[in-house]
Each structure stands twice: as structure tokens, then as C-alpha cells.
Design a protein around this motif. Structure first.
Motif: not given
Length: 134
Positions: A95-123
Motif C-alpha cells: 500500500t505504501k509503495r503504491l501511495a508513493g511513500e517509498y519512492d525516494e528510498e526505492l530510487g536510492r536502492m535501485v541506484e545502489e544496486e545498479r552501481s554495485a552491478a556496474e562495479m562487478q561488471r567492471r571488475a
């Protein structure tokens, strides 16, 4: 600060226990006033003294181990565990995700996962390049 206060309190308690045991040991080992003996007053006096000495030695060992203890949990690890827990909460809270209450945190989490995956690919690319050169 709590850790230092707890450690200090623990050391003080152990020290007071040690003092109490030493007082008991003194009381138990002092010579009674001279009086006429009809026979041996106790047969296990040496055993009692040995037991008190064993207790004092064990208390010293315990005090040394308490003083040499370090912290058991790191702040960094606790923060990481809290972030994981928050992640689980966000995943469960539909419910809170649909209401948009976690948008900032979810965006931060997606960005962290993306950067971690990029670091792993680079390595991996660097490792493959090193292997190809050798």
C-alpha cells in the motif's frame, strides 16, 4: 558512551566482589583467640582455604577477561542490517509503495544496486582483460 559506562560498572562490580571475597578469606583464615583445645576444631580447614584461594584466582581470571573484552558489534554492521530490514519492510508494504511513500528510498536502492552491478561488471572485465594478456 553506554559501552564505556557498562564496562566501568562491570569492572567496579567485579572489583567489589573481589574485595568481598578477600574480606571473607581474611575472616576465614585469621587465627582464633588462644583457648584450650580439646581436639582439632576442624578437619577441613585447609580445604576451605584452598577453595577460597581457587575462587579468588577464578575471580581474577574473570576480571582480566572482562577488562580485555572488545566491542562485539560494529556500528557499520548494525547500520547495514537496518538498511536490509528497511528494504524488507518496503518490499512487504504494498500500500505504501503504491501511495508513493517509498519512492525516494526505492530510487536510492535501485541506484545502489545498479552501481554495485556496474562495479562487478567492471571488475570482471578487468579480470578477463588481465587473463587475456597473460
Amino acid at each position: 558512551r553506554d559501552y564505556v559506562a557498562r564496562k566501568k560498572a562491570t569492572v567496579e562490580a567485579a572489583y567489589s566482589d573481589l574485595k568481598m571475597i578477600q574480606t571473607i578469606a581474611k575472616t576465614m583464615t585469621r587465627t582464633p583467640p588462644a583457648r584450650e583445645h580439646k581436639g582439632p576444631s576442624t578437619l577441613n580447614g585447609h580445604a576451605r582455604v584452598a577453595e577460597v584461594q581457587r575462587i579468588v584466582k577464578e575471580n581474577h581470571r574473570l576480571l582480566d577477561s572482562l577488562e580485555s573484552m572488545g566491542p562485539q558489534m560494529s556500528t557499520r554492521r548494525m547500520l547495514e542490517q537496518d538498511r536490509q530490514r528497511q528494504r524488507y519492510v518496503m518490499n512487504v508494504s504494498h500500500t505504501k509503495r503504491l501511495a508513493g511513500e517509498y519512492d525516494e528510498e526505492l530510487g536510492r536502492m535501485v541506484e545502489e544496486e545498479r552501481s554495485a552491478a556496474e562495479m562487478q561488471r567492471r571488475a570482471c572485465r578487468e579480470r578477463l582483460a588481465r587473463l587475456a594478456r597473460s
